[in-house]
Scaffold this active site. Structure first.
Site, PDB file in Angstrom:
ATOM      1  N   ILE A  90       0.832  -1.200   0.000  1.00  0.00           N
ATOM      2  CA  ILE A  90       0.000   0.000   0.000  1.00  0.00           C
ATOM      3  C   ILE A  90       0.866   1.249   0.000  1.00  0.00           C
ATOM      4  O   ILE A  90       1.788   1.385   0.809  1.00  0.00           O
ATOM      5  CB  ILE A  90      -0.940   0.038   1.230  1.00  0.00           C
ATOM      6  CG1 ILE A  90      -1.749  -1.246   1.350  1.00  0.00           C
ATOM      7  CG2 ILE A  90      -1.884   1.222   1.137  1.00  0.00           C
ATOM      8  CD1 ILE A  90      -2.723  -1.238   2.499  1.00  0.00           C
ATOM      9  N   ASP A  91       0.564   2.165  -0.895  1.00  0.00           N
ATOM     10  CA  ASP A  91       1.172   3.490  -0.874  1.00  0.00           C
ATOM     11  C   ASP A  91       0.580   4.281   0.285  1.00  0.00           C
ATOM     12  O   ASP A  91      -0.604   4.131   0.610  1.00  0.00           O
ATOM     13  CB  ASP A  91       0.897   4.194  -2.206  1.00  0.00           C
ATOM     14  CG  ASP A  91       1.323   5.644  -2.178  1.00  0.00           C
ATOM     15  OD1 ASP A  91       2.504   5.907  -1.940  1.00  0.00           O
ATOM     16  OD2 ASP A  91       0.456   6.516  -2.377  1.00  0.00           O
ATOM     17  N   LYS A  92       1.392   5.121   0.904  1.00  0.00           N
ATOM     18  CA  LYS A  92       0.899   5.861   2.072  1.00  0.00           C
ATOM     19  C   LYS A  92       0.019   7.040   1.672  1.00  0.00           C
ATOM     20  O   LYS A  92      -1.172   7.081   1.992  1.00  0.00           O
ATOM     21  CB  LYS A  92       2.074   6.374   2.921  1.00  0.00           C
ATOM     22  CG  LYS A  92       1.623   7.228   4.125  1.00  0.00           C
ATOM     23  CD  LYS A  92       2.793   7.759   4.915  1.00  0.00           C
ATOM     24  CE  LYS A  92       3.507   8.890   4.212  1.00  0.00           C
ATOM     25  NZ  LYS A  92       2.677  10.140   4.148  1.00  0.00           N
TER      26      LYS A  92
END
Length: 762
Positions: free
Chosen positions: A454-456
């Site tokens: 997951i990208d932040k």
């Protein structure tokens, strides 16, 4: 002097002046031609050759381009053609910025339209007693059979011809698939009906209908071809859309760059920029290539690379990246990487390679077809031989009829509908839940995912800085602190200005009217005795931070940005700016953890910020300060460990990783490129939708397996009866008309089961 020949400048649309007047300029032995506009776009070629729209065919495919099969990517050849395995048209591996014409899509669309036009009256003629009347049909008699033949023949023999070509290839290459089934079923149904039309006397009386004619199956063959063509059109459109992500990336670069040579500024085509060229970049322009600032300063929006919403300040000596957006200042830069060497070009290459390297999952029906088709053909042949040798008189008629019954009852309707019907209903249900699913592969892979990357920013967090806290010191008040902050930031172009102004508006405070403020690069703003900015600004005006510094450190420890507000050389307030975590994120992560999914957070942000966010969300593994190639490297490493990886992101910088992952999941609140690089888009931008999408995937795949069971079980029961195994014991033979009816009923059962997905609990 003769009138100068004119041609349009492709950069600005003005006329090019190729004569010896002011339209030319000689520099270092090269003649440059200019348009009549003051921007003076230059051409290092004779404009007569540069642009001849009426006589020069634009080159749409670069020389040396390789072609590959979308279904069998191991097939690569130098020119266009058909795949030797599945028969599909090969596609160019090079993708340019413009969408090219797809001849296969155009052909299939034309065939589908013609097929639908001819099939509609055929259905009315054969099944429309309520429409045109039973008596009229009965009176039409034999004339009707010739109309059916005339309507069905173009559908099967012309519109459906690609299926026969691909079926032939599948037989030659021993790679049986749905095309084999479609061609077998439609070919046999049409040929049987054709013989029944031109030579009905070869059939025994027991196969005559109530009207004294042999039953025909032209409509069955035509409907199968029409539906199969519709499926091909939808699939080709979807495949055509997959390259739009790369075209969007290519479109990020500006078309020109403003080079500076010997004090002369010229707008030149981007492809003519060379390493070492000096380029001027003005406010609001995209940086053309990768390079280094040589003069000036500015702030640059690098969100396409880092994914972070806060632009970065650039000064002399700072590196800048092509296609990022210059915001506030003008600067000069030296080109260091151009063409295929730029970071954007590398991202494009990574997206393309990831899309091609991902082996497409064979549809379950195709896998079954690999064994099913030769089995059915063998049974039909055995039935023909047995009846021809041992059958009653007329033996050949019985042999033909029973073998035809076998092939008709084994027609791929139910087997062909098993997957697409479930996918159609499942994707429709997903859309109602805010989950857009591009293809069957996405649903098939999602249930197997064991790792979620997951990208932040913009995925776990909102991706937009907000004023999260206001702290007041001394004799200041909150209203005064916000009024001063709003007044100073109102005329600012600093990246945090919008967040502060929004926070001031949320508190219903009117910004103070301030005139003559000064912007200090890298520090903040000041006007008379007022100031706002970072620690460096407070040092500049001689304001003691004292207690405020302690709280500022506490704010920074929470991964927030601290902004000081001063009046009269004294700090009176401290603003906290943060990127808040989305409200549904913790709940979604807990649900995924319970399902055994390993979660890895990736971000281009600092390690300290990433560590704080990971701790808040209970994430054990995270990687910070990641560029696009770093993210794709993490995913490749996980895949090398045997993991099925899903990637969730929202930015341009996430596009390569989204394409590389086994399945890409994009937030609809993010960029178009991220969505185009992904197989699943979450309309609400909420991670809880991933949990629902996984439940939908499991339900859909279970439904597909049930449909395949129904189709295979039906054939396992129906084929022996059609072959005549009951005849020695009961004297019962299966009339091809009833075989077609049984075929239809099997399709109804598959459709009915698929429709249950509309009420599945997610």
């Amino acid at each position: 002097m003769t009138e100068p020949l004119t041609h349009l400048d492709p950069v600005c649309g003005m006329d090019v002046l190729p004569d010896d007047s002011a339209g030319t300029y000689v520099y270092e032995g090269t003649t440059y031609y200019f348009c009549g506009k003051s921007c003076l776009h230059r051409f290092e070629q004779d404009p007569l050759k540069f642009l001849q729209p009426d006589s020069v065919e634009p080159e749409v495919i670069a020389p040396g381009t390789k072609f590959t099969c979308p279904m069998d990517p191991q097939i690569v050849q130098d020119g266009p053609g058909s795949c030797p395995i599945c028969g599909m048209a090969l596609e160019p591996m090079f993708i340019g910025p413009e969408k090219l014409d797809n001849p296969e899509l155009r052909s299939m669309t034309t065939r589908f339209i013609l097929s639908a036009v001819f099939t509609a009256p055929l259905l009315v003629l054969t099944m429309g007693e309520d429409v045109i009347g039973r008596d009229l049909l009965a009176n039409a008699g034999r004339f009707s059979t010739w109309i059916q033949l005339a309507l069905a023949s173009p559908v099967v023999l012309w519109a459906g011809w690609p299926f026969f070509e691909r079926a032939y290839r599948s037989l030659v290459n021993r790679h049986f698939n749905m095309f084999t089934l479609i061609a077998t079923g439609t070919g046999v149904a049409w040929f049987y009906s054709f013989v029944a039309t031109i030579a009905p006397n070869v059939f025994p009386a027991s196969f005559m209908g109530h009207d004294g004619h042999v039953s025909l199956y032209f409509e069955a063959a035509s409907v199968i071809v029409t539906l199969a063509l519709l499926g091909q059109v939808l699939e080709l459109r979807a495949r055509n859309a997959t390259t739009s992500a790369i075209r969007s990336l290519l479109g990020l670069s500006p078309k020109t760059a403003r080079t500076v040579k010997n004090g002369i500024e010229l707008d030149v085509p981007l492809e003519s920029v060379q390493v070492g060229d000096i380029i001027r970049v003005r406010p609001g322009e995209k940086i053309p290539v990768d390079g280094i600032l040589t003069d000036g300063s500015s702030t640059v929006d690098e969100s396409m690379i880092t994914g972070e919403p806060i632009p970065v300040e650039k000064v002399e000596g700072s590196a800048v990246t092509g296609a990022t957006l210059n915001q506030t200042g003008t600067f000069m830069m030296k080109a260091e990487r151009v063409g295929d060497e730029t970071l954007l070009a590398q991202i494009v290459q990574m997206v393309g390679e990831a899309q091609r390297s991902r082996a497409p999952i064979q549809k379950l029906a195709d896998s079954v077809a690999g064994y099913f088709v030769p089995t059915v053909v063998a049974i039909a042949a055995a039935s023909f031989a047995a009846w021809a040798i041992w059958g009653p008189s007329p033996a050949m008629a019985y042999a033909v009829i029973n073998s035809v019954s076998v092939l008709i009852i084994a027609c791929p309707c139910a087997l062909g509908l098993a997957t697409p019907m479930s996918i159609m209903v499942g994707t429709g249900r997903g859309a109602r839940e805010g989950v857009l699913i591009k293809n069957a592969e996405a649903l098939e892979v999602l249930e197997k995912v064991d790792t979620l990357v997951i990208d932040k920013t913009g995925t776990l967090t909102e991706g937009r800085p907000r004023m999260s806290s206001v702290t007041v010191f001394g004799n200041g008040t909150e209203a005064e602190v916000l009024a001063i902050a709003g007044g100073l930031e109102k005329g600012s172009e600093h990246p945090l200005a919008a967040a502060i102004l929004e926070g001031v508006a949320d508190h219903e405070i009117l910004p103070r009217k301030i005139e003559g403020f000064e912007s200090v690069t890298g520090k903040g703003l000041r006007a008379k005795d007022l100031a706002i900015g970072n620690q460096a600004m407070m040092d500049l005006i001689g304001a003691s931070t004292g207690e405020a510094l302690v709280i500022a450190e506490r704010i920074r420890a929470e991964a927030h940005t601290a902004v000081f507000v001063a009046r009269g050389g004294v700090v009176i307030g401290l603003l906290g700016i943060s990127d808040p975590i989305k409200s549904g994120t913790p709940e979604a992560l807990r649900a995924l953890h319970l399902e055994g999914v390993k979660i890895v957070m990736l971000t281009g942000d600092s390690r300290k910020t990433a560590e704080v966010v990971a701790k808040k969300l209970g994430l054990e593994r995270f990687e910070a300060e990641m560029l696009p190639e770093g993210k794709i490297g993490v995913i490749k490493k996980l895949q090398a460990e045997g993991r099925i990886v899903a990637m969730a992101g929202d930015g341009i910088n996430d596009a390569p990783a989204l394409a590389q992952a086994n399945i890409g999941i994009a937030m609809a609140t993010g960029t178009d490129i991220a969505m185009e690089s992904s197989a699943i888009t979450l309309l609400k931008g909420d991670l809880t939708s991933i949990v629902r999408a996984r439940k939908l995937s499991r339900a859909t795949m279970k439904n597909i397996r049930q449909n395949l069971f129904f189709a295979i079980a039906y054939n396992a029961l129906g084929i022996p009866i059609a072959a005549g195994v009951l005849y020695p014991f009961t004297g019962v033979l299966l009339n091809p008309m009833f075989a077609a009816l049984a075929m239809s009923l099997s399709s109804v059962s598959v459709i009915g089961n698929a429709l249950r997905l509309r009420s599945a609990r997610l």
